[in-house]
Design a protein around this motif. Sequence first.
Motif, PDB file in Angstrom:
ATOM      1  N   ASN A   1       0.847  -1.188   0.000  1.00 46.78           N
ATOM      2  CA  ASN A   1       0.000   0.000   0.000  1.00 46.78           C
ATOM      3  C   ASN A   1       0.886   1.242   0.000  1.00 46.78           C
ATOM      4  OD1 ASN A   1      -2.418  -1.551   0.278  1.00 46.78           O
ATOM      5  ND2 ASN A   1      -1.929  -1.805   2.426  1.00 46.78           N
ATOM      6  N   SER A   2       0.915   1.954  -1.111  1.00 46.90           N
ATOM      7  CA  SER A   2       1.772   3.135  -1.259  1.00 46.90           C
ATOM      8  C   SER A   2       1.035   4.370  -0.749  1.00 46.90           C
ATOM      9  CB  SER A   2       2.125   3.320  -2.738  1.00 46.90           C
ATOM     10  OG  SER A   2       2.759   4.556  -2.938  1.00 46.90           O
ATOM     11  N   ARG A   3       1.661   5.131   0.144  1.00 46.91           N
ATOM     12  CA  ARG A   3       1.032   6.325   0.698  1.00 46.91           C
ATOM     13  C   ARG A   3       1.999   7.489   0.670  1.00 46.91           C
ATOM     14  NH1 ARG A   3      -1.455   7.507   6.601  1.00 46.91           N
ATOM     15  NH2 ARG A   3      -2.428   9.493   6.084  1.00 46.91           N
TER      16      ARG A   3
ATOM     17  N   HIS B   1      -2.761  10.687  -0.137  1.00 48.77           N
ATOM     18  CA  HIS B   1      -3.230   9.643  -1.039  1.00 48.77           C
ATOM     19  C   HIS B   1      -2.540   8.315  -0.789  1.00 48.77           C
ATOM     20  CE1 HIS B   1       0.299  10.500  -3.675  1.00 48.77           C
ATOM     21  NE2 HIS B   1       0.079  11.723  -3.278  1.00 48.77           N
ATOM     22  N   VAL B   2      -3.267   7.250  -1.136  1.00 46.32           N
ATOM     23  CA  VAL B   2      -2.764   5.895  -0.963  1.00 46.32           C
ATOM     24  C   VAL B   2      -3.223   5.060  -2.155  1.00 46.32           C
ATOM     25  CG1 VAL B   2      -4.736   5.113   0.429  1.00 46.32           C
ATOM     26  CG2 VAL B   2      -2.573   3.948   0.664  1.00 46.32           C
ATOM     27  N   THR B   3      -2.329   4.175  -2.619  1.00 45.73           N
ATOM     28  CA  THR B   3      -2.673   3.195  -3.635  1.00 45.73           C
ATOM     29  C   THR B   3      -2.660   1.845  -2.945  1.00 45.73           C
ATOM     30  OG1 THR B   3      -1.627   4.522  -5.350  1.00 45.73           O
ATOM     31  CG2 THR B   3      -2.094   2.233  -5.888  1.00 45.73           C
ATOM     32  N   LEU B   4      -3.803   1.189  -2.956  1.00 45.81           N
ATOM     33  CA  LEU B   4      -3.965  -0.084  -2.254  1.00 45.81           C
ATOM     34  C   LEU B   4      -3.639  -1.267  -3.147  1.00 45.81           C
ATOM     35  CD1 LEU B   4      -7.415   0.694  -0.672  1.00 45.81           C
ATOM     36  CD2 LEU B   4      -5.223   0.751   0.473  1.00 45.81           C
ATOM     37  N   ASP B   5      -3.069  -2.279  -2.559  1.00 42.35           N
ATOM     38  CA  ASP B   5      -2.804  -3.549  -3.221  1.00 42.35           C
ATOM     39  C   ASP B   5      -2.048  -3.364  -4.534  1.00 42.35           C
ATOM     40  OD1 ASP B   5      -2.758  -6.270  -3.341  1.00 42.35           O
ATOM     41  OD2 ASP B   5      -4.835  -6.500  -3.987  1.00 42.35           O
ATOM     42  N   MET B   6      -0.915  -2.651  -4.445  1.00 43.76           N
ATOM     43  CA  MET B   6      -0.115  -2.354  -5.635  1.00 43.76           C
ATOM     44  C   MET B   6       0.479  -3.603  -6.273  1.00 43.76           C
ATOM     45  SD  MET B   6       1.852   1.158  -4.762  1.00 43.76           S
ATOM     46  CE  MET B   6       3.142   0.645  -5.838  1.00 43.76           C
TER      47      MET B   6
END
Length: 183
Positions: free
Chosen positions: A87-89, A146-151
């Motif tokens: 999870n990128s934040r 912001h966050v990108t989940l399950d990259m």
Amino acid sequence: MNKQNVIIVLVISIFLSMLTMSSCKDNSNNKNVNNESLNNKNVFNNDIVQFEFDFPDTVYIDKLYSGKIKYKGILDSITTSFEDDKNSRYITFYMIKTQNLNFDVNELHKVEMDTFGAVDNNTIPFYNIKFSKLGTNYISGIINDHVTLDMLNNKKARYIENIHKIKHKVFVVEKLRSPKISL
């Protein structure tokens, strides 16, 4: 997942971040103003975000200052790490100095802004701030969390962001000059 897929997901995430910055929405429109408060300690609080400026409310004209924003966001419930592979934040503060708060967040991309990145999920430092106009001024802008989940699984990757318009009132005064003493 191979390296090529990871790179594609990262490029898509960066593209979505840049696209969002150019078409920012103010999340405060989605909240009832009565649910938001600014208390005496200059802490802003609502259901999605809490932040406090650690910056003087009175400064001298043309003197450099540094400060920070103490931040807590709802995305902390997903991840507090900026180094999570899954999870990128990241949190960014886009700042302007102004004497007029009557601006539309959607118009900010047309204005030259300083950009500061968070060092962790609770601290956004900003530095080399100088005011050249006396009187009431503001540090204003937006926080983009912001966050990108399950990259690692690009078929199910999901992007979530919260954008908050923020401000801090600063009174700018002349520096007192020491009196000349004649002997």
